[in-house]
Design a protein around this motif. Sequence first.
Motif, mmCIF file in Angstrom:
data_model
loop_
_atom_site.group_PDB
_atom_site.id
_atom_site.type_symbol
_atom_site.label_atom_id
_atom_site.label_comp_id
_atom_site.label_asym_id
_atom_site.label_seq_id
_atom_site.Cartn_x
_atom_site.Cartn_y
_atom_site.Cartn_z
ATOM 1 N N LEU A 60 0.802 -1.219 0.047
ATOM 2 C CA LEU A 60 -0.132 -0.117 0.047
ATOM 3 C C LEU A 60 0.983 1.167 0.177
ATOM 4 C CD1 LEU A 60 -3.022 -0.378 0.194
ATOM 5 C CD2 LEU A 60 -1.728 -2.177 1.302
ATOM 6 N N ALA A 61 0.813 2.005 -1.209
ATOM 7 C CA ALA A 61 1.812 3.109 -1.093
ATOM 8 C C ALA A 61 0.971 4.338 -1.344
ATOM 9 C CB ALA A 61 2.547 2.958 -2.809
ATOM 10 N N GLY A 62 1.656 5.358 -0.628
ATOM 11 C CA GLY A 62 1.127 6.785 -0.363
ATOM 12 C C GLY A 62 1.541 7.656 -1.463
ATOM 13 N N VAL A 75 9.818 -4.067 -5.973
ATOM 14 C CA VAL A 75 10.823 -4.444 -6.793
ATOM 15 C C VAL A 75 11.661 -5.925 -6.234
ATOM 16 C CG1 VAL A 75 13.213 -3.822 -7.782
ATOM 17 C CG2 VAL A 75 11.098 -2.323 -7.875
ATOM 18 N N LEU A 76 12.073 -5.567 -4.986
ATOM 19 C CA LEU A 76 12.836 -6.972 -4.356
ATOM 20 C C LEU A 76 12.094 -8.090 -4.361
ATOM 21 C CD1 LEU A 76 14.734 -4.974 -1.753
ATOM 22 C CD2 LEU A 76 15.838 -5.870 -3.635
ATOM 23 N N ALA A 77 10.792 -8.011 -3.947
ATOM 24 C CA ALA A 77 9.890 -9.143 -3.922
ATOM 25 C C ALA A 77 9.789 -9.747 -5.315
ATOM 26 C CB ALA A 77 8.643 -8.641 -3.285
ATOM 27 N N GLN A 78 9.506 -8.843 -6.350
ATOM 28 C CA GLN A 78 9.165 -9.248 -7.616
ATOM 29 C C GLN A 78 10.642 -10.085 -8.144
ATOM 30 O OE1 GLN A 78 6.450 -8.614 -9.925
ATOM 31 N NE2 GLN A 78 7.096 -8.196 -11.793
ATOM 32 N N ARG A 79 11.713 -9.561 -7.949
ATOM 33 C CA ARG A 79 13.018 -10.324 -8.298
ATOM 34 C C ARG A 79 13.074 -11.625 -7.493
ATOM 35 N NH1 ARG A 79 16.747 -4.865 -7.989
ATOM 36 N NH2 ARG A 79 16.109 -4.039 -10.007
ATOM 37 N N ALA A 80 12.583 -11.743 -6.383
ATOM 38 C CA ALA A 80 12.566 -13.023 -5.702
ATOM 39 C C ALA A 80 11.747 -13.997 -5.970
ATOM 40 C CB ALA A 80 12.619 -12.824 -4.112
ATOM 41 N N GLY A 81 10.704 -13.671 -7.068
ATOM 42 C CA GLY A 81 9.622 -14.759 -7.364
ATOM 43 C C GLY A 81 8.523 -14.479 -6.762
ATOM 44 N N TRP A 82 8.440 -13.493 -5.946
ATOM 45 C CA TRP A 82 6.831 -13.472 -5.087
ATOM 46 C C TRP A 82 5.954 -12.956 -6.043
ATOM 47 C CZ3 TRP A 82 6.528 -11.910 0.744
ATOM 48 C CH2 TRP A 82 7.317 -12.613 1.413
ATOM 49 N N GLN A 83 4.632 -13.175 -5.784
ATOM 50 C CA GLN A 83 3.596 -12.414 -6.408
ATOM 51 C C GLN A 83 3.530 -11.266 -5.659
ATOM 52 O OE1 GLN A 83 -0.131 -14.790 -6.753
ATOM 53 N NE2 GLN A 83 1.119 -16.712 -6.278
ATOM 54 N N VAL A 84 3.381 -10.064 -6.555
ATOM 55 C CA VAL A 84 3.492 -8.815 -5.873
ATOM 56 C C VAL A 84 2.497 -8.036 -6.683
ATOM 57 C CG1 VAL A 84 4.945 -6.724 -5.493
ATOM 58 C CG2 VAL A 84 5.827 -9.044 -5.563
ATOM 59 N N ARG A 85 1.683 -6.882 -5.853
ATOM 60 C CA ARG A 85 0.942 -5.880 -6.333
ATOM 61 C C ARG A 85 1.294 -4.536 -5.484
ATOM 62 N NH1 ARG A 85 -4.916 -6.364 -5.872
ATOM 63 N NH2 ARG A 85 -4.227 -7.224 -3.844
ATOM 64 N N VAL A 86 1.267 -3.638 -6.110
ATOM 65 C CA VAL A 86 1.110 -2.111 -5.410
ATOM 66 C C VAL A 86 -0.083 -1.665 -5.730
ATOM 67 C CG1 VAL A 86 2.314 0.084 -5.219
ATOM 68 C CG2 VAL A 86 3.642 -2.078 -5.866
ATOM 69 N N LEU A 87 -0.689 -1.269 -4.428
ATOM 70 C CA LEU A 87 -2.013 -0.505 -4.594
ATOM 71 C C LEU A 87 -1.600 1.012 -4.118
ATOM 72 C CD1 LEU A 87 -4.370 -2.952 -2.670
ATOM 73 C CD2 LEU A 87 -3.909 -2.815 -5.169
ATOM 74 N N ALA A 88 -1.810 1.831 -5.303
ATOM 75 C CA ALA A 88 -1.271 3.124 -5.076
ATOM 76 C C ALA A 88 -2.461 4.127 -4.528
ATOM 77 C CB ALA A 88 -0.781 3.657 -6.502
ATOM 78 N N VAL A 89 -2.344 4.288 -3.297
ATOM 79 C CA VAL A 89 -3.542 5.114 -2.746
ATOM 80 C C VAL A 89 -3.227 6.718 -2.834
ATOM 81 C CG1 VAL A 89 -4.924 5.787 -0.515
ATOM 82 C CG2 VAL A 89 -3.646 3.221 -0.832
ATOM 83 N N GLY A 90 -2.034 6.988 -2.881
ATOM 84 C CA GLY A 90 -1.584 8.280 -3.405
ATOM 85 C C GLY A 90 -1.331 8.508 -4.955
ATOM 86 N N GLU A 91 -1.396 9.246 -5.483
ATOM 87 C CA GLU A 91 -1.173 9.393 -6.908
ATOM 88 C C GLU A 91 0.372 9.242 -7.365
ATOM 89 O OE1 GLU A 91 -3.169 12.744 -8.548
ATOM 90 O OE2 GLU A 91 -5.215 12.378 -7.529
#
Length: 499
Positions: A60-62, A75-91
């Motif tokens: 959850l990003a502001g 980014v680090l989680a994506q490189r490690a092979g995790w399933q990743v989503r960023v939910l941008a609450v702030g524009e």
Amino acid sequence: MPQTKDDLPDALYSAAQVRELDASLIAAGTPGFELMQRAARATWRALVRQWPTANELTVLAGHGNNAGDGYLVAVLAQRAGWQVRVLAVGEPQRLQGDAARAYAEALAEKVPIENGSAQSELRGIVLDALLGTGLTGEVREPYASVIAAINASELPVVAVDIPSGLCADTGRVLGGAVRADLTVTFIGLKVGLFTGDAADVVGELVFNDLHADPQLLENAASTARRLNSGILPRLAARAPTSHKGKFGHVLLIGGDRGFGGAILLSAQSALRSGAGMVSVATRSEHVPAALARIPEAMVLGTSSANQLMQLLEKVSVLVVGPGLGQAAWGRSLLSAAANAPLPQVWDADALNMLAEQQVTLPKDCVITPHPGEAARLLGISTAEVQADRAAAAHALSKKYTAVVILKGAGSLIASPDGRLSLCHQGHPAMATAGLGDVLAGLVGALLAQGMQAFDAACLAVWLHANAGLQQGKFGRGLAASDLIPAIRQLLEEQAPCLK
């Protein structure tokens, strides 16, 4: 509650002071984006260590630097092979500087980024990168609803630097705050992570200095010092030829009708904490119980202040207030104590009568208010005290020219010379009657053994809190008297009687 870790730094900072440290690191040659990358790596390592079998992350990003940290963790989680989503609450378009660069790196890494809201689905580990240490006012929408959704999800949560909604300076929840299981904080420890509402929302606390120059940290101005076993003031070892006359004579005054147990708890605490002699001035009907429970104490059945006068000339420290009451009997005894030129500890009803200006506090005193008593002493509400506990402790110390122990979660010890110490140890099982009476007797005993008021208060609070932590592990049903043998043991471990 925050994990008790004596490998944490001692210095505690305000949010502004940490920003100054951050700026100093950048001015000394460490680029801001490098610091952001270090923060992300520290968060990622702590996250994987806490949940080693996890493989899914929702960030959850502001729209501040806190969000930049979040994008880099993604980014680090994506490189490690995790399933990743960023939910941008702030524009994301509002991001600037290093945070904008972090967002660009996440885009380049093809991290999925969506618009986030309270209705967004949360999965896996939740990373709180919404609001950082700059928050001062109440949390506003859409952040308030998103924070509520995070807390309702019951998913594991890691907060970047500080749980969103918690004030870094005061530990106050600003309308609503993320309840984190793990908080990873950087550069300098913030006061608000250890007092006020912090224990309910911080979870386990991990600190990383981001490889800051130790000399820079050592020279930086701080707000308070965190009490831990490594920096505590210590009682000196006792010579083999020691005798009771060398370790003070504590007189404890209190125990009106119906409140005899309070003064006995305080007296027992003073005795077991090393005072050379202990006397108790209390109602005559409490004398048999006192002699049965504490035969080592000298107990004076007292009906008027006149009976105290000769005794006041023989003692070295007073503890006044436990079970004192506010009727004529208590008022007269407190008045006599207030006129005695001795170091004193005032607690409970002594503080309530002080707030009503019935007496004047003498010099060299330690006062031990809980938030309600502090509010009465300052003429403000309890909520105002809790909204900025450090400010309240300083205000009390200045107003009464006394060392102040402001009790509660994240107890604070303030000195008239501006020093402030904080003790974040303790246990929820300590929410029971009589704990303050034990603390008052402990402070009195340390004063009697020659400690200065601020040092005695700091050591007493640490011993009391850690005895509570030790005994609290047995769960509910903690009695105040359970702390006394634990205090004695901790005191001996911390400062052995013999070398």
